[in-house]
Design a protein around this motif. Structure first.
Motif, short mmCIF file in Angstrom:
data_model
loop_
_atom_site.label_atom_id
_atom_site.label_comp_id
_atom_site.label_asym_id
_atom_site.label_seq_id
_atom_site.Cartn_x
_atom_site.Cartn_y
_atom_site.Cartn_z
N GLN A 563 0.81 -1.22 0.00
CA GLN A 563 0.00 0.00 0.00
C GLN A 563 0.84 1.27 0.00
O GLN A 563 0.44 2.30 -0.55
N GLN A 564 2.04 1.21 0.60
CA GLN A 564 2.87 2.41 0.75
C GLN A 564 3.99 2.52 -0.28
O GLN A 564 4.80 3.43 -0.22
N ALA A 565 4.03 1.59 -1.23
CA ALA A 565 5.22 1.46 -2.08
C ALA A 565 5.26 2.39 -3.27
O ALA A 565 6.34 2.64 -3.83
N LYS A 566 4.16 2.90 -3.70
CA LYS A 566 4.11 3.60 -4.98
C LYS A 566 5.13 4.73 -5.07
O LYS A 566 5.16 5.64 -4.24
N GLY A 567 5.99 4.64 -6.11
CA GLY A 567 6.99 5.67 -6.39
C GLY A 567 8.15 5.73 -5.42
O GLY A 567 8.94 6.66 -5.45
N LYS A 568 8.28 4.72 -4.56
CA LYS A 568 9.32 4.77 -3.51
C LYS A 568 10.44 3.77 -3.76
O LYS A 568 10.29 2.81 -4.50
N ARG A 569 11.56 4.04 -3.08
CA ARG A 569 12.73 3.14 -3.13
C ARG A 569 12.68 2.24 -1.89
O ARG A 569 12.60 2.73 -0.78
N PHE A 570 12.77 0.93 -2.10
CA PHE A 570 12.52 -0.04 -1.04
C PHE A 570 13.75 -0.92 -0.83
O PHE A 570 14.39 -1.35 -1.78
N LEU A 571 14.07 -1.18 0.46
CA LEU A 571 15.17 -2.08 0.82
C LEU A 571 14.61 -3.21 1.68
O LEU A 571 13.96 -2.95 2.70
N ASN A 572 14.88 -4.45 1.27
CA ASN A 572 14.40 -5.64 2.00
C ASN A 572 15.62 -6.40 2.50
O ASN A 572 16.39 -6.95 1.72
N LEU A 573 15.80 -6.43 3.83
CA LEU A 573 16.98 -7.05 4.44
C LEU A 573 16.60 -8.38 5.08
O LEU A 573 15.52 -8.52 5.64
N PHE A 574 17.55 -9.33 5.04
CA PHE A 574 17.26 -10.70 5.49
C PHE A 574 15.99 -11.17 4.77
O PHE A 574 15.01 -11.59 5.38
N ALA A 575 16.02 -11.10 3.46
CA ALA A 575 14.81 -11.08 2.63
C ALA A 575 14.16 -12.43 2.43
O ALA A 575 13.06 -12.50 1.91
N TYR A 576 14.87 -13.55 2.77
CA TYR A 576 14.32 -14.89 2.58
C TYR A 576 13.96 -15.07 1.12
O TYR A 576 14.84 -14.95 0.25
N THR A 577 12.69 -15.33 0.74
CA THR A 577 12.34 -15.59 -0.66
C THR A 577 11.83 -14.33 -1.36
O THR A 577 11.23 -14.43 -2.44
#
Length: 732
Positions: A563-577
């Motif tokens: 819901q909050q992702a639109k147009g944003k830069r995202f970092l996923n740490l210890f991301a699993y799958t």
């Protein structure tokens, strides 16, 4: 000199060891009682008990015992003591009060206040003014123990628990209390081994408690010699000259004992533990007397010059730093090391699970029961010699799963399995409306609702309906045969309740997950299936890994990210799958970076990206140790910046791919700090953990805005267990 009635408290099951200590000091009329030992002696003995008892918690001087049938009885009983003999108007006091099985006074705070009032009212009536209350370092500490209708009123001569020697100031996971460490060594015969000049070695020494207590015993060093506060120092009857003589004698004995210390050595694979041990050794005034090395248990061995002596160790219990299966492998490896490198040594190992002791493959003497806090433990003592060796045999999890499935198919079931089936049908009815309204395809149907049937049942709906069953570890009181019967009943009833073939139901044996269990391979079927969640598609696997590739309890967090992702830069740490990244990309994230150390799970994430048509140009996958990668990026001159970050680390990891052991409780502040350093202005960090005993160090993060959003992140199908995970929203 006046004879006093004294009582030394001690942790459960240590009364016999404490009684021996008191006898050696010259105590008279010694009687073991629950959680302590009563004895008689003069003031010299009372002081010596405070200074020298190694296994005591407190030393109490009994003033009186009296009957309590009302609140007034308590007040009057305390007032019968002439308190002006013990403290003056300019002194201070503190009261500790405990009550058991007394119907009149069961509130400890109220009881303590009533005792305090009785004392200060008497002093005020005599002298016109009253002493103050000081809970930290009072002139005297009054102790009242109310059992049934009898109150025992005492002065606490120790002041604070005697296990606090004054040398330990660094917190390490699962520490061993000093008086328990002393009890282990006394029970293991260390005083005599040390007198013969033989060595002491702890190959998993942690913060060094066993080693330091071993040095204090071998060096004839009073355990309380470094303490600067005792409960009698402000007492009006305190004999300062006598106390100084006792201290002087102890210091002289210490000087002599330090010269004749035997070889004392500790190993640990964790650098933080090694540093803590070295600091504690220095604090204890034993620098240069105890040798510490950073060394893995697999590399433990004794130098030729070390006389064969005692191995003393407090390894992980399975309830502590790792799950039972991994801890079991550690014990098996430890046993092999003992057999290969320490023949003719004595050993004393405290364990929380007798099965783990069996994994050592060395027969022990009759175990001794001790308690590490509330946890009942067994002290194993044995001579490491070939005639005591055996090969431990354990049934693999896969063998047990196959056995359970055969029993289920043969309908060799628990007669009460219908109770489980009824609960399953009730849960289906309860969740059906919620599932349809929220378009949920994968959900938890049952989570140990009935204590007798301790499993989690997760439903995955895709092309077919699949069920993933995870058995929680049964209590040690449950007969394994009965546990197998119940599990077979579960596996037979699930296909009936959900109207699916038995081959679409999969069983996993889960132990306490405090590690990266999901990374441990269980099979090699390579059969994957597609499921949906919030407009995203994911590959799941029910046979090859303990976890399926999609953590269902994090569904609300993934939907929030989308819901909050639109147009944003995202970092996923210890991301699993990479499931959180898929949600971010589907939600319109401008770009993302997904970091994990496992090739297997990054490949899985890549397949999830492809399944959802996500481009690798804007959404990068990086294989790296997340801790190291974060540190490097946070310190970089030109930092990568992100609008929001998802940080969901494991609780504990000692992966061979990592240089250092990862412990979330110890490392989380640095992780959060480094993550915050990568946030763009106005950015948000979502931090989550499944570690039930986790404590967020808000004091060290006090400059950040921290919001606990755990309640909002617990989905309907996990509402029975509010502690399934914790989540925080963090920003600058």
């Amino acid at each position: 000199m006046t004879q006093y009635q004294l009582f030394a408290t001690t942790p459960k099951a240590m009364e016999g060891i404490l009684a021996n200590e008191i006898s050696a000091l010259g105590g008279q009329d010694i009687h073991q009682k629950l959680a302590g030992v009563s004895f008689q002696g003069d003031l010299t003995l009372a002081y010596q008990a405070c200074l020298w008892l190694r296994t005591a918690n407190r030393v109490l001087l009994l003033l009186s015992s009296f009957e309590v049938k009302s609140q007034q009885d308590l007040y009057d009983g305390v007032q019968r003591i002439d308190w002006s003999e013990h403290l003056g108007t300019n002194d201070s006091l503190a009261v500790s009060f405990s009550s058991k099985n007394n119907p009149t006074i069961d509130n400890t705070h109220f009881g303590a206040l009533r005792v305090k009032d009785a004392i200060v009212d008497q002093i005020r009536a005599k002298f016109g003014s009253r002493p103050n209350v000081d809970t930290e370092y009072p002139s005297i500490r009054v102790n009242v123990y109310l059992h049934n209708e009898i109150a025992q009123l005492s002065l606490d001569l120790s002041g604070e628990s005697s296990h606090k020697r004054g040398y330990r100031d660094i917190n390490i996971a699962a520490p061993l209390k000093e008086n328990l460490a002393a009890a282990i060594l006394l029970r293991a015969g260390w005083p005599e081994i040390a007198r013969q000049g033989h060595s002491l070695l702890d190959p998993m020494c942690g913060s060094g408690t066993l080693l330091i207590e071993g040095a204090l015993i071998a060096g004839d060093i009073a355990p309380g010699l470094q303490r600067d506060y005792y409960g009698f120092l402000g007492w009006k009857q305190h004999d300062a000259a006598l106390w100084q003589n006792i201290l002087k004698e102890a210091q002289q004995r210490r000087a002599v004992g330090l010269v004749r210390l035997p070889v004392i050595v500790g190993f640990d694979q964790d650098r933080d533990s090694v540093n803590a041990a070295l600091q504690h050794i220095e604090n204890a005034g034993l620098s240069g007397k105890i040798h510490i090395e950073k060394r893995d248990i697999a590399d433990a061995s004794a130098a030729i010059s070390w006389p064969k002596g005692l191995i003393a160790c407090n390894p992980p219990y399975g309830e502590r730093l790792g799950d039972e299966e991994q801890t079991g492998m550690l014990y098996r490896e430890f046993g092999e090391v003992l057999k290969q490198h320490f023949t003719s040594w004595q050993a004393a190992i405290i364990i929380g699970n007798p099965e783990l002791g069996f994994r050592l493959g060395i027969r022990s003497h009759k175990p001794i029961t001790l308690f590490n806090g509330a946890l009942e433990c067994k002290l194993l003592r044995f001579t490491i010699e070939e005639k005591s060796f055996f090969e431990p045999k354990t049934k693999s999890q896969q063998e047990r799963i196959e056995f359970i499935n055969r029993r289920a198919q043969a309908e060799q079931l628990d007669s009460q399995a219908e109770m489980f089936a009824n609960r399953l049908r009730k849960n289906i009815k309860k969740l059906t409306k919620w599932i349809k309204q929220n378009q949920v395809h994968c959900y938890r149907l049952y989570d140990a609702d009935l204590p007798e049937y301790a499993v989690a049942v997760d439903v995955y709906q895709g092309e077919l309906t699949w069920v993933n069953v995870q058995e929680y570890e049964s209590p040690k009181s449950i007969d394994p045969i009965k546990a197998n019967q119940r599990l077979a009943g579960i596996m037979a009833e699930i296909p009936k309740a959900l109207k699916i073939p038995p081959e679409q139901v999969f069983l996993k044996i889960r132990r306490k997950q405090k590690n990266t269990d999901q990374y441990e391979k269980q099979g090699d079927s390579r059969r994957f299936h597609v499921v949906q969640e919030g407009g995203c598609k994911f590959w799941v696997n029910f046979e090859d890994y303990l976890d399926t590739g999609l953590f269902l309890d994090h569904r609300p967090m993934r939907l929030l990210i989308q819901q909050q992702a639109k147009g944003k830069r995202f970092l996923n740490l210890f991301a699993y799958t990479g499931s959180a990244t898929v949600h971010a990309a589907i939600g319109g994230a401008e770009s993302s970076i997904t970091v994990d150390m496992s090739n297997t799970y990054l490949d899985w994430a890549k397949r999830n990206f492809q399944l959802n048509g996500i481009s690798n140009d804007k959404h990068q996958l990086i294989r790296a140790n997340c801790t190291d990668w974060l540190t490097q990026q946070a310190q970089a001159k030109h930092k990568l910046l992100f609008d929001f970050i998802f940080l969901d680390p494991p609780t504990f990891s000692n992966s061979k791919k990592m240089d250092e052991i990862f412990d979330l409780q110890k490392n989380h502040v640095v992780l959060i700090r480094n993550s915050i350093a990568l946030l763009a202005p106005g950015g948000t960090l979502y931090f989550s953990t499944n570690f039930r005993r986790f404590k967020l160090d808000k004091e060290r993060l006090s400059d950040l805005i921290i919001e606990d959003i755990s309640a909002a992140m617990i989905p309907e199908d996990f509402s029975r267990d509010a502690k399934i995970h914790y989540c925080w929203r963090i920003s600058r």
